[in-house]
Design an enzyme around this catalytic site. Sequence first.
Site, PDB file in Angstrom:
ATOM      1  N   HIS A   1      29.506 -83.409  66.806  1.00 23.57           N
ATOM      2  CA  HIS A   1      30.166 -82.948  67.506  1.00 23.57           C
ATOM      3  C   HIS A   1      31.182 -83.596  68.588  1.00 23.57           C
ATOM      4  O   HIS A   1      31.486 -82.802  69.624  1.00 23.57           O
ATOM      5  CB  HIS A   1      29.145 -81.886  68.598  1.00 23.57           C
ATOM      6  CG  HIS A   1      28.422 -81.203  67.593  1.00 23.57           C
ATOM      7  ND1 HIS A   1      26.975 -81.345  67.679  1.00 23.57           N
ATOM      8  CD2 HIS A   1      28.619 -80.026  67.018  1.00 23.57           C
ATOM      9  CE1 HIS A   1      26.312 -80.436  66.875  1.00 23.57           C
ATOM     10  NE2 HIS A   1      27.315 -79.532  66.581  1.00 23.57           N
TER      11      HIS A   1
ATOM     12  N   ASP B   1      32.056 -76.427  64.291  1.00 22.77           N
ATOM     13  CA  ASP B   1      30.500 -76.216  63.886  1.00 22.77           C
ATOM     14  C   ASP B   1      30.277 -74.707  63.946  1.00 22.77           C
ATOM     15  O   ASP B   1      29.762 -74.270  63.166  1.00 22.77           O
ATOM     16  CB  ASP B   1      29.717 -77.188  64.645  1.00 22.77           C
ATOM     17  CG  ASP B   1      28.196 -77.329  64.058  1.00 22.77           C
ATOM     18  OD1 ASP B   1      28.229 -76.986  62.743  1.00 22.77           O
ATOM     19  OD2 ASP B   1      27.250 -77.706  64.776  1.00 22.77           O
TER      20      ASP B   1
ATOM     21  N   CYS C   1      22.275 -75.605  72.276  1.00 21.79           N
ATOM     22  CA  CYS C   1      22.108 -75.485  73.722  1.00 21.79           C
ATOM     23  C   CYS C   1      21.756 -73.939  73.983  1.00 21.79           C
ATOM     24  O   CYS C   1      21.819 -73.135  73.362  1.00 21.79           O
ATOM     25  CB  CYS C   1      23.599 -75.902  74.195  1.00 21.79           C
ATOM     26  SG  CYS C   1      24.180 -77.280  73.645  1.00 21.79           S
TER      27      CYS C   1
ATOM     28  N   TYR D   1      21.918 -89.229  66.803  1.00 18.58           N
ATOM     29  CA  TYR D   1      22.940 -88.062  66.821  1.00 18.58           C
ATOM     30  C   TYR D   1      24.392 -88.605  66.864  1.00 18.58           C
ATOM     31  O   TYR D   1      24.720 -89.644  67.849  1.00 18.58           O
ATOM     32  CB  TYR D   1      22.747 -87.477  68.399  1.00 18.58           C
ATOM     33  CG  TYR D   1      23.589 -86.114  68.413  1.00 18.58           C
ATOM     34  CD1 TYR D   1      24.044 -85.033  67.549  1.00 18.58           C
ATOM     35  CD2 TYR D   1      24.076 -85.998  69.804  1.00 18.58           C
ATOM     36  CE1 TYR D   1      24.620 -84.016  68.022  1.00 18.58           C
ATOM     37  CE2 TYR D   1      25.048 -85.126  70.193  1.00 18.58           C
ATOM     38  CZ  TYR D   1      25.111 -83.978  69.277  1.00 18.58           C
ATOM     39  OH  TYR D   1      25.953 -83.040  69.581  1.00 18.58           O
TER      40      TYR D   1
END
Length: 694
Positions: A173, A266, A31, A170
């Site tokens: 997260h 992460d 991001c 995906y």
Amino acid sequence: MARDPRHDVLFEPVRLGPVTARNRFYQVPHCNGMGVQYPSAMAAMRGVKAEGGWAVICTEECDFHVTGDVSPAIEARLWSAKDVPILARMADAVHRHGSLAGCELVYGGAAGHNRQSREIPMAPSATPVFGPEPGQARAMDKEDIRNFRRWHRQAALRARDAGFDIVYVYAAHNLCLMQHFISRRYNRRTDEYGGSIENRTRLMREVIEDTKEAVGATMAVAVRFAVDELAGPDAITHDGDGAAVVELLAELPDLWDVNISEWDNDSQTARFAEEGYQEDFIGFVKSKTSKPVIGVGRYTSADRMVSLVNKGVLDMIGAARPSIADPFLPKKIEEGRIEDIRECIGCNICVSGDWMHMPMRCTQNPTKGEEWRRGWHPEKIEPKASDASVLIVGAGPAGLECARALGQRGYRVTLAEAATELGGHLNRVSGLPGLASWARVRDYRTGQIQTMSNVEVFLDSRLDAAQVREFGFDHVAIATGSAWRGDGVGRAHHNPIPGAEQAHVVTPDDVIAGVELEGPVVIYDDDDYFMASVLAEKLRGEGHEVIYLTPEVDVANWTHNTMEQSRIQARLLELGVDIHASRKLTSIGPDNVELACAYTGRTSALDAGSVVLVTMRLPDDALYRELMADDAALKAAGVASVTRIGDCLAPGLIAAAVYGGHKFARELDADLPSNDEVPFRREVMGLSNDWPVV
Ligand code: ADP
Ligand code: SF4
């Protein structure tokens, strides 16, 4: 300079299904707070990294359907063909430098609140949406699953139309539907999508197959998977369901991009994790698949990267933050310029941009987010526009970056520092628990300055106004920093706290300088960033009884934005720090403090031997004021400008001080617009033609 032959392995090409990465450097999706809202800025930022040698450059999360809307986070978007041109701009920027572009499709499910679209979120089983927000996600039925698969397939086709080479499936997260299907924590289904791990992996398998069938002939299909959720035995674990998923899907994708969940695990900061902190979790993946494996761990050391490849842990070195701090990291390794690498310090100021929905900043790299907006390149800078000489007073992050960048431009620079070493407050801060890597801000810059014959450094040189004038420089930058104020004024207190003038009331500067403290030590945090909590750690480590007070609801409140808050609070609790939140310090007595509840005003008292006030800093701008007080003398000395930069202008983040120093250097002799104008490029949303409404 020639590349170290030991690093050759990092420059081998890697085949990713139908495409080939030119080397082993892989910028994983990250991001950046720009995405769909600042599209050209985002595209230019990615393009610069391709130029810097990263063989693969990915987007941030890219939502692709109104029922999986990730607003208000500013991410990428592929809801329809209308969104394709924005991402095509990014893919073009990446291709221009010979790299591959990857698109991380995301469907938030229960992790998204669909705040923009107001559609009801969907999940494997009914569950509250994540975060303290009223609202639930509904359980998906078979038609919903069919719809989801079709939407994902359509999105993969749109990613192909935008020019991407890699498309993601995906499941990481804890931010997406397919992970929720896999994790027993969210999947309580009793049909063929629930129960056994085979069933819980079914949707992921189907979506990988759909994607391969749709675009697999020309695009690599990547899986991003969290092999461990660090959330106990019910969750995905690297030696349980995580390993089973990799085994079940082993050869299906073209590459595995693996990590640990959630995002705060992460992307751990240096305060809590060393380089390579994910290896114990992801190390098994290569033993279960022949497909290339990518992993992250804040890797900045080329030797460490080589050993990961040689030991068979990873095929490609994944990076988000190291690529943000130094977009040219691969190029520098390739050219044998290891000492030029601007290593990430692991502070997560970059991450804070995403949480606050604003363009990303970086402590180490002041050009981050400014590549298109201001036209700042991380490695190139305009050569000097005059023969002017510049004196910089103070060698903290602002002064050092200013000297480095002006030196790079070719100006004659003199850097004068009162202390006997360069670094300013970094020297003090990096000695505090967990912050050693912050010294990299100093070390990168001192290393660069040392190689510049046009930059002269004077240590142990505290200058006064007369001396500054005497030297006769054309321009003077005052980077003299700041000091913590000792009277308690700050966010919560607009006037001094009664009793703050007593000798046992001290500042962080005093504590770092080693002032004698009496227990119990009360630390009052009205600053909300790192300082109060690291002082608490330090003082507990020295055996003091420590009481932590804050008007906020939890310790170091702003560090929610760096994803450290819960770790900091846990650490202080484990160290036995006595935490009193939502308490204002109303007065300080000789051996106690009086507090007031931040909500009710109800008062209470605590014993206190010493009190450390962590409230705000005052600029150390005496030299500036002295110089400005005598305009005639300045003119007579031939000084054309005196400018405050960094904390001397306004104390703030190290990132702000570095940025201030860099900006001064960029703008010297530049033809700038008047300050009535917007000083950077920007994009204004295209208005719809569908108007007026009646
Ligand atoms: P910033 O974060 O803005 O770079 P710092 O506080 O880290 O600021 O650094 C300021 C530096 O300026 C300190 O190292 C301090 O010793 C130095 N300094 C302050 N006043 C003077 C002065 N009059 N002459 C030379 N150096 C000074
Ligand atoms: Fe690294 Fe900090 Fe820059 Fe993020 S802001 S890339 S953590 S130096």
